[in-house]
Design a protein around this motif. Structure first.
Motif, PDB file in Angstrom:
ATOM      1  N   TYR A 118       0.838  -1.198   0.000  1.00  0.00           N
ATOM      2  CA  TYR A 118       0.000   0.000   0.000  1.00  0.00           C
ATOM      3  C   TYR A 118       0.877   1.254   0.000  1.00  0.00           C
ATOM      4  CZ  TYR A 118      -4.908   1.374   0.516  1.00  0.00           C
ATOM      5  OH  TYR A 118      -6.181   1.805   0.270  1.00  0.00           O
ATOM      6  N   ARG A 119       1.930   1.226   0.796  1.00  0.00           N
ATOM      7  CA  ARG A 119       2.861   2.356   0.817  1.00  0.00           C
ATOM      8  C   ARG A 119       3.524   2.529  -0.535  1.00  0.00           C
ATOM      9  NH1 ARG A 119       8.587   1.618   3.391  1.00  0.00           N
ATOM     10  NH2 ARG A 119       8.724   0.663   1.332  1.00  0.00           N
ATOM     11  N   ASN A 120       3.897   1.407  -1.172  1.00  0.00           N
ATOM     12  CA  ASN A 120       4.483   1.472  -2.510  1.00  0.00           C
ATOM     13  C   ASN A 120       3.543   2.160  -3.486  1.00  0.00           C
ATOM     14  OD1 ASN A 120       6.708   0.087  -1.559  1.00  0.00           O
ATOM     15  ND2 ASN A 120       6.038  -1.892  -2.355  1.00  0.00           N
ATOM     16  N   THR A 121       2.267   1.809  -3.425  1.00  0.00           N
ATOM     17  CA  THR A 121       1.291   2.399  -4.335  1.00  0.00           C
ATOM     18  C   THR A 121       1.179   3.902  -4.127  1.00  0.00           C
ATOM     19  OG1 THR A 121       0.001   0.348  -4.445  1.00  0.00           O
ATOM     20  CG2 THR A 121      -1.126   2.373  -5.058  1.00  0.00           C
ATOM     21  N   VAL A 122       1.187   4.325  -2.871  1.00  0.00           N
ATOM     22  CA  VAL A 122       1.114   5.759  -2.575  1.00  0.00           C
ATOM     23  C   VAL A 122       2.331   6.480  -3.164  1.00  0.00           C
ATOM     24  CG1 VAL A 122       1.136   7.498  -0.745  1.00  0.00           C
ATOM     25  CG2 VAL A 122      -0.277   5.454  -0.501  1.00  0.00           C
ATOM     26  N   VAL A 123       3.507   5.899  -2.976  1.00  0.00           N
ATOM     27  CA  VAL A 123       4.733   6.513  -3.490  1.00  0.00           C
ATOM     28  C   VAL A 123       4.700   6.556  -5.013  1.00  0.00           C
ATOM     29  CG1 VAL A 123       7.243   6.279  -3.676  1.00  0.00           C
ATOM     30  CG2 VAL A 123       6.098   5.845  -1.490  1.00  0.00           C
ATOM     31  N   TYR A 124       4.358   5.429  -5.649  1.00  0.00           N
ATOM     32  CA  TYR A 124       4.320   5.382  -7.110  1.00  0.00           C
ATOM     33  C   TYR A 124       3.313   6.391  -7.657  1.00  0.00           C
ATOM     34  CZ  TYR A 124       6.645   0.849  -6.438  1.00  0.00           C
ATOM     35  OH  TYR A 124       7.509  -0.153  -6.066  1.00  0.00           O
ATOM     36  N   THR A 125       2.162   6.486  -7.020  1.00  0.00           N
ATOM     37  CA  THR A 125       1.116   7.381  -7.510  1.00  0.00           C
ATOM     38  C   THR A 125       1.527   8.836  -7.382  1.00  0.00           C
ATOM     39  OG1 THR A 125      -0.603   5.778  -6.912  1.00  0.00           O
ATOM     40  CG2 THR A 125      -1.296   8.063  -7.240  1.00  0.00           C
ATOM     41  N   VAL A 126       2.106   9.202  -6.242  1.00  0.00           N
ATOM     42  CA  VAL A 126       2.515  10.596  -6.022  1.00  0.00           C
ATOM     43  C   VAL A 126       3.624  10.984  -6.998  1.00  0.00           C
ATOM     44  CG1 VAL A 126       3.614  12.174  -4.399  1.00  0.00           C
ATOM     45  CG2 VAL A 126       1.806  10.651  -3.614  1.00  0.00           C
ATOM     46  N   VAL A 127       4.645  10.145  -7.127  1.00  0.00           N
ATOM     47  CA  VAL A 127       5.770  10.455  -8.011  1.00  0.00           C
ATOM     48  C   VAL A 127       5.311  10.492  -9.470  1.00  0.00           C
ATOM     49  CG1 VAL A 127       8.004   9.639  -8.877  1.00  0.00           C
ATOM     50  CG2 VAL A 127       7.482   9.514  -6.425  1.00  0.00           C
ATOM     51  N   ALA A 128       4.535   9.481  -9.885  1.00  0.00           N
ATOM     52  CA  ALA A 128       4.089   9.411 -11.279  1.00  0.00           C
ATOM     53  C   ALA A 128       3.163  10.570 -11.622  1.00  0.00           C
ATOM     54  CB  ALA A 128       3.375   8.080 -11.532  1.00  0.00           C
ATOM     55  N   THR A 129       2.276  10.939 -10.716  1.00  0.00           N
ATOM     56  CA  THR A 129       1.344  12.039 -10.983  1.00  0.00           C
ATOM     57  C   THR A 129       2.086  13.367 -11.081  1.00  0.00           C
ATOM     58  OG1 THR A 129      -0.425  10.865  -9.814  1.00  0.00           O
ATOM     59  CG2 THR A 129      -0.710  13.238 -10.155  1.00  0.00           C
ATOM     60  N   ALA A 130       3.031  13.596 -10.173  1.00  0.00           N
ATOM     61  CA  ALA A 130       3.806  14.843 -10.216  1.00  0.00           C
ATOM     62  C   ALA A 130       4.627  14.939 -11.498  1.00  0.00           C
ATOM     63  CB  ALA A 130       4.725  14.916  -8.996  1.00  0.00           C
ATOM     64  N   LEU A 131       5.275  13.827 -11.876  1.00  0.00           N
ATOM     65  CA  LEU A 131       6.074  13.831 -13.096  1.00  0.00           C
ATOM     66  C   LEU A 131       5.195  14.012 -14.328  1.00  0.00           C
ATOM     67  CD1 LEU A 131       8.871  13.403 -14.410  1.00  0.00           C
ATOM     68  CD2 LEU A 131       8.352  10.956 -14.482  1.00  0.00           C
ATOM     69  N   SER A 132       4.068  13.321 -14.356  1.00  0.00           N
ATOM     70  CA  SER A 132       3.168  13.424 -15.506  1.00  0.00           C
ATOM     71  C   SER A 132       2.608  14.832 -15.649  1.00  0.00           C
ATOM     72  CB  SER A 132       2.014  12.417 -15.356  1.00  0.00           C
ATOM     73  OG  SER A 132       2.492  11.084 -15.383  1.00  0.00           O
ATOM     74  N   LEU A 133       2.247  15.440 -14.535  1.00  0.00           N
ATOM     75  CA  LEU A 133       1.730  16.811 -14.587  1.00  0.00           C
ATOM     76  C   LEU A 133       2.786  17.777 -15.123  1.00  0.00           C
ATOM     77  CD1 LEU A 133      -0.444  17.590 -11.420  1.00  0.00           C
ATOM     78  CD2 LEU A 133      -1.106  17.699 -13.818  1.00  0.00           C
ATOM     79  N   ALA A 134       4.021  17.630 -14.649  1.00  0.00           N
ATOM     80  CA  ALA A 134       5.091  18.528 -15.085  1.00  0.00           C
ATOM     81  C   ALA A 134       5.362  18.372 -16.581  1.00  0.00           C
ATOM     82  CB  ALA A 134       6.362  18.245 -14.279  1.00  0.00           C
ATOM     83  N   LEU A 135       5.498  17.135 -17.045  1.00  0.00           N
ATOM     84  CA  LEU A 135       5.800  16.892 -18.454  1.00  0.00           C
ATOM     85  C   LEU A 135       4.632  17.286 -19.354  1.00  0.00           C
ATOM     86  CD1 LEU A 135       7.632  13.437 -18.239  1.00  0.00           C
ATOM     87  CD2 LEU A 135       8.640  15.711 -18.450  1.00  0.00           C
ATOM     88  N   THR A 136       3.419  16.922 -18.951  1.00  0.00           N
ATOM     89  CA  THR A 136       2.241  17.243 -19.765  1.00  0.00           C
ATOM     90  C   THR A 136       2.040  18.745 -19.865  1.00  0.00           C
ATOM     91  OG1 THR A 136       1.186  15.169 -19.059  1.00  0.00           O
ATOM     92  CG2 THR A 136      -0.232  16.842 -20.046  1.00  0.00           C
ATOM     93  N   THR A 137       2.211  19.456 -18.747  1.00  0.00           N
ATOM     94  CA  THR A 137       2.024  20.905 -18.748  1.00  0.00           C
ATOM     95  C   THR A 137       3.035  21.592 -19.655  1.00  0.00           C
ATOM     96  OG1 THR A 137       1.159  20.851 -16.481  1.00  0.00           O
ATOM     97  CG2 THR A 137       1.961  22.963 -17.307  1.00  0.00           C
ATOM     98  N   CYS A 138       4.297  21.207 -19.534  1.00  0.00           N
ATOM     99  CA  CYS A 138       5.340  21.833 -20.352  1.00  0.00           C
ATOM    100  C   CYS A 138       5.120  21.569 -21.840  1.00  0.00           C
ATOM    101  CB  CYS A 138       6.723  21.336 -19.932  1.00  0.00           C
ATOM    102  SG  CYS A 138       7.232  21.876 -18.282  1.00  0.00           S
ATOM    103  N   MET A 139       4.800  20.331 -22.181  1.00  0.00           N
ATOM    104  CA  MET A 139       4.616  19.990 -23.588  1.00  0.00           C
ATOM    105  C   MET A 139       3.348  20.621 -24.150  1.00  0.00           C
ATOM    106  SD  MET A 139       4.807  16.241 -25.369  1.00  0.00           S
ATOM    107  CE  MET A 139       4.968  16.104 -27.145  1.00  0.00           C
ATOM    108  N   ALA A 140       2.276  20.612 -23.370  1.00  0.00           N
ATOM    109  CA  ALA A 140       1.020  21.201 -23.833  1.00  0.00           C
ATOM    110  C   ALA A 140       1.162  22.703 -24.029  1.00  0.00           C
ATOM    111  CB  ALA A 140      -0.095  20.906 -22.829  1.00  0.00           C
ATOM    112  N   TYR A 141       1.885  23.360 -23.134  1.00  0.00           N
ATOM    113  CA  TYR A 141       2.066  24.804 -23.252  1.00  0.00           C
ATOM    114  C   TYR A 141       2.872  25.145 -24.507  1.00  0.00           C
ATOM    115  CZ  TYR A 141       3.278  29.598 -22.004  1.00  0.00           C
ATOM    116  OH  TYR A 141       3.444  30.969 -22.020  1.00  0.00           O
ATOM    117  N   ALA A 142       3.898  24.355 -24.777  1.00  0.00           N
ATOM    118  CA  ALA A 142       4.705  24.598 -25.978  1.00  0.00           C
ATOM    119  C   ALA A 142       3.887  24.369 -27.250  1.00  0.00           C
ATOM    120  CB  ALA A 142       5.940  23.697 -25.968  1.00  0.00           C
ATOM    121  N   LEU A 143       3.119  23.281 -27.283  1.00  0.00           N
ATOM    122  CA  LEU A 143       2.332  22.967 -28.476  1.00  0.00           C
ATOM    123  C   LEU A 143       1.156  23.917 -28.673  1.00  0.00           C
ATOM    124  CD1 LEU A 143       2.209  19.047 -28.341  1.00  0.00           C
ATOM    125  CD2 LEU A 143       3.652  20.512 -29.772  1.00  0.00           C
TER     126      LEU A 143
END
Length: 288
Positions: A73-98
């Motif tokens: 359960y702790r692993n899932t929390v860590v994976y979700t937080v890290v993956a969501t933060a990374l996805s938001l950062a990458l998606t925002t930067c790429m979407a803003y450029a495009l």
């Protein structure tokens, strides 16, 4: 201003239809919760509907008493937080450029992104790539391959395209760089779409299990979804070869218990982002 008779009839019909939709949507979930607290005999005989029959907590005790469950359960929390933060950062930067029409090669990049919605390398090439990069049995094996959702990217790109360009031009005149405009002007005005994207990514990452199934060999790194999957398979196998009353009870409602335990955190988070959800989807919707 008085409402017409036709409008009042529409309101009544609309309310009835929405109530029916709500009931049809909630019934399966309420039934699952009732089964998770019910006795094996009641579940097997199909007597469980909206309320538990033969109240039983055996499966909850077995699952929540296992230290491995809490580790995963702790692993899932860590994976979700890290993956969501990374996805938001990458998606925002790429979407803003495009979203910038003056970007050179913009049509090519947008077309390339859309192309990946329909075609990909396939399961085996992806597995070979992740293995060759040395990402197996690391968090990056489940975080990086799906870091950007094309659908979310296009929704966010459309949102940025609809923002007033005058705001960014005024900020640029005041001396802000491109990054300054993004961080200090655009993002503060994009809370609705950011909350929506965060919810989309968090739900997807929380429910994900196939990446862990492929790339993790160590049980200590499994997310909770893999733990629950293995628990269901083990309970069904034990039942098929014959087991005691405890095994039969666990096998009868283990699916219901796993569904409740998996969806509960998302239900707790959703109320905090719900007020941004509808506005974020509507603002970022692709215009016809």
């Amino acid at each position: 201003m008085r409402n017409s008779t036709g409008y009042r009839i529409f309101q009544v019909c609309n309310t009835i239809v929405l109530l029916v939709v709500v009931v049809l949507t909630l019934y399966p979930f309420v039934n699952i919760v009732a089964q998770s607290f019910s006795d094996e005999a009641a579940i097997s005989s199909g007597r469980v509907n909206l309320l538990p029959v033969g109240f039983n907590l055996e499966t909850y005790k077995v699952i929540m008493g296992d230290p491995t469950f809490w580790l995963n359960y702790r692993n899932t929390v860590v994976y979700t937080v890290v993956a969501t933060a990374l996805s938001l950062a990458l998606t925002t930067c790429m979407a803003y450029a495009l979203s910038k029409k003056h970007l050179r090669g913009r049509k090519f990049f947008v077309g390339f992104v859309v192309f990946t919605m329909f075609f990909n390398g396939g399961l085996i090439p992806n597995y070979v790539l992740v293995s060759e990069l040395g990402l197996k049995n690391t968090i990056w094996a489940v975080v990086l391959p799906n870091a950007i959702s094309v659908f979310n990217l296009l929704v966010m790109k459309t949102f940025f395209e609809n923002m007033p360009t005058e705001l960014e031009e005024a900020a640029a005149i005041d001396g802000l760089t491109t990054y300054g405009v993004l961080l200090r002007i655009v993002l503060p005005l994009s809370k609705a779409i950011l909350a929506t994207m965060a919810l989309f990514y968090a739900v997807a990452n929380w429910n994900s299990w196939f990446g862990a199934f492929l790339y993790f060999d160590q049980k200590s790194m499994f997310p909770v979804t893999m733990y629950l999957r293995n628990l269901i398979a083990g309970a069904e196998t034990a039942t098929s070869v014959g087991g005691g009353d405890d095994i039969s009870q666990i096998a009868s409602n283990v699916k219901a218990v796993t569904m409740v335990l998996t969806v509960l955190p998302i239900l707790c988070v959703y109320p905090f982002v719900q007020r941004h959800f509808v506005s974020g989807v509507m603002l970022g919707a692709v215009k016809g």
